[in-house]
Design a protein around this motif. Structure first.
Motif, PDB file in Angstrom:
ATOM      1  N   UNK A  15      48.669  47.169  36.551  1.00 59.51           N
ATOM      2  CA  UNK A  15      47.613  46.053  36.864  1.00 59.51           C
ATOM      3  C   UNK A  15      46.434  46.265  36.219  1.00 59.51           C
ATOM      4  N   UNK A  16      45.727  47.507  36.239  1.00 53.66           N
ATOM      5  CA  UNK A  16      44.720  47.774  35.700  1.00 53.66           C
ATOM      6  C   UNK A  16      43.805  48.743  36.610  1.00 53.66           C
ATOM      7  N   UNK A  17      43.033  49.218  36.039  1.00 49.21           N
ATOM      8  CA  UNK A  17      42.230  50.424  36.563  1.00 49.21           C
ATOM      9  C   UNK A  17      40.831  50.186  37.101  1.00 49.21           C
ATOM     10  N   UNK A  18      40.150  48.929  37.267  1.00 49.91           N
ATOM     11  CA  UNK A  18      39.084  48.738  38.049  1.00 49.91           C
ATOM     12  C   UNK A  18      39.464  48.084  39.298  1.00 49.91           C
ATOM     13  N   UNK A  19      39.151  48.698  40.437  1.00 50.37           N
ATOM     14  CA  UNK A  19      39.326  48.507  41.866  1.00 50.37           C
ATOM     15  C   UNK A  19      38.157  48.082  42.571  1.00 50.37           C
ATOM     16  N   UNK A  20      37.757  46.837  43.071  1.00 51.47           N
ATOM     17  CA  UNK A  20      36.861  46.493  44.032  1.00 51.47           C
ATOM     18  C   UNK A  20      37.218  46.881  45.416  1.00 51.47           C
ATOM     19  N   UNK A  21      36.704  47.898  45.989  1.00 46.94           N
ATOM     20  CA  UNK A  21      36.933  48.207  47.261  1.00 46.94           C
ATOM     21  C   UNK A  21      36.142  47.535  48.345  1.00 46.94           C
ATOM     22  N   UNK A  22      36.482  46.535  49.014  1.00 48.83           N
ATOM     23  CA  UNK A  22      35.819  45.582  50.059  1.00 48.83           C
ATOM     24  C   UNK A  22      35.798  46.480  51.152  1.00 48.83           C
ATOM     25  N   UNK A  68      29.830  41.193  41.408  1.00 51.71           N
ATOM     26  CA  UNK A  68      30.318  42.041  40.168  1.00 51.71           C
ATOM     27  C   UNK A  68      30.170  41.609  38.830  1.00 51.71           C
ATOM     28  N   UNK A  69      29.474  41.870  37.638  1.00 51.65           N
ATOM     29  CA  UNK A  69      29.302  41.244  36.573  1.00 51.65           C
ATOM     30  C   UNK A  69      30.342  41.634  35.592  1.00 51.65           C
ATOM     31  N   UNK A  70      31.435  42.392  36.030  1.00 53.23           N
ATOM     32  CA  UNK A  70      32.480  42.428  35.084  1.00 53.23           C
ATOM     33  C   UNK A  70      33.953  42.271  35.624  1.00 53.23           C
ATOM     34  N   UNK A  71      34.896  41.978  34.870  1.00 50.63           N
ATOM     35  CA  UNK A  71      36.152  41.773  35.483  1.00 50.63           C
ATOM     36  C   UNK A  71      36.625  42.762  36.296  1.00 50.63           C
ATOM     37  N   UNK A  72      37.208  42.503  37.409  1.00 48.01           N
ATOM     38  CA  UNK A  72      38.057  43.413  38.779  1.00 48.01           C
ATOM     39  C   UNK A  72      39.361  43.133  38.642  1.00 48.01           C
ATOM     40  N   UNK A  73      40.317  44.207  38.415  1.00 46.29           N
ATOM     41  CA  UNK A  73      41.759  44.097  38.263  1.00 46.29           C
ATOM     42  C   UNK A  73      42.255  43.950  39.786  1.00 46.29           C
ATOM     43  N   UNK A  74      41.945  44.640  40.731  1.00 45.06           N
ATOM     44  CA  UNK A  74      42.487  44.915  42.139  1.00 45.06           C
ATOM     45  C   UNK A  74      41.328  44.866  43.289  1.00 45.06           C
ATOM     46  N   UNK A  75      41.622  44.047  44.327  1.00 43.44           N
ATOM     47  CA  UNK A  75      40.580  43.985  45.259  1.00 43.44           C
ATOM     48  C   UNK A  75      41.352  44.705  46.543  1.00 43.44           C
ATOM     49  N   UNK A  76      40.931  45.668  46.731  1.00 40.24           N
ATOM     50  CA  UNK A  76      41.352  46.541  47.975  1.00 40.24           C
ATOM     51  C   UNK A  76      40.509  46.234  49.116  1.00 40.24           C
ATOM     52  N   UNK A  77      40.979  45.801  50.362  1.00 43.60           N
ATOM     53  CA  UNK A  77      40.391  45.048  51.462  1.00 43.60           C
ATOM     54  C   UNK A  77      40.501  45.924  52.658  1.00 43.60           C
ATOM     55  N   UNK A  78      39.403  46.484  53.026  1.00 43.30           N
ATOM     56  CA  UNK A  78      39.265  47.305  54.139  1.00 43.30           C
ATOM     57  C   UNK A  78      38.384  46.393  55.278  1.00 43.30           C
TER      58      UNK A  78
END
Length: 135
Positions: A15-22, A68-78
């Motif tokens: 899916x891609x390597x940029x993960x936003x970890x909320x 976030x000023x760039x694309x995010x592939x996955x949003x990891x929700x905590x």
């Protein structure tokens, strides 16, 4: 391979390597901190999303996904289950490809909305556990 295992594999490997970890902060005792380290070791870029917007693991933090000023592939929700649906909706709005609800984070309606929007979705699982399982 069952459908959920295949979805986990696709998110982690394709899916891609940029993960936003909320929910990721500098608090080392929180699960998000350790899981983010595991993600980084497996080659992912981890972007902290937390109201304090502080840097974590060498990455600039942001107060929300929209900042976030760039694309995010996955949003990891905590975050807790009551807040997770709103985060999933934000993930759809910012164009993420997948949403990952951590262990204990369950919202069936958010799961259905996210899948209906065309995103991959995993719920009540942890990538730090799944990465070694995939080998």
């Amino acid at each position: 391979m069952d459908n959920e295992t295949e979805t986990i594999r696709r998110i982690l490997q394709e899916t891609g390597d940029t993960w936003a970890v909320v929910g990721l902060s500098t608090n080392r005792s929180r699960a998000a901190y350790g899981v983010a380290e595991v993600l980084q070791r497996s080659g992912k870029r981890v972007v902290p999303v937390h109201p304090k917007a502080e840097p974590v693991h060498g990455e600039q933090g942001y107060a929300s996904l929209a900042e976030i000023p760039f694309p995010v592939d996955v949003v990891d929700v905590f975050v807790n289950s009551e807040l997770a649906g709103g985060v999933a909706d934000e993930a759809v709005a910012v164009g993420a490809k997948a949403v990952w609800f951590q262990l204990g984070v369950v919202d069936e309606e958010a799961y259905e909305r996210t899948r209906a929007a065309g995103l991959e979705m995993v719920m009540d699982r942890c990538p730090a556990i799944e990465i070694p399982r995939l080998g």
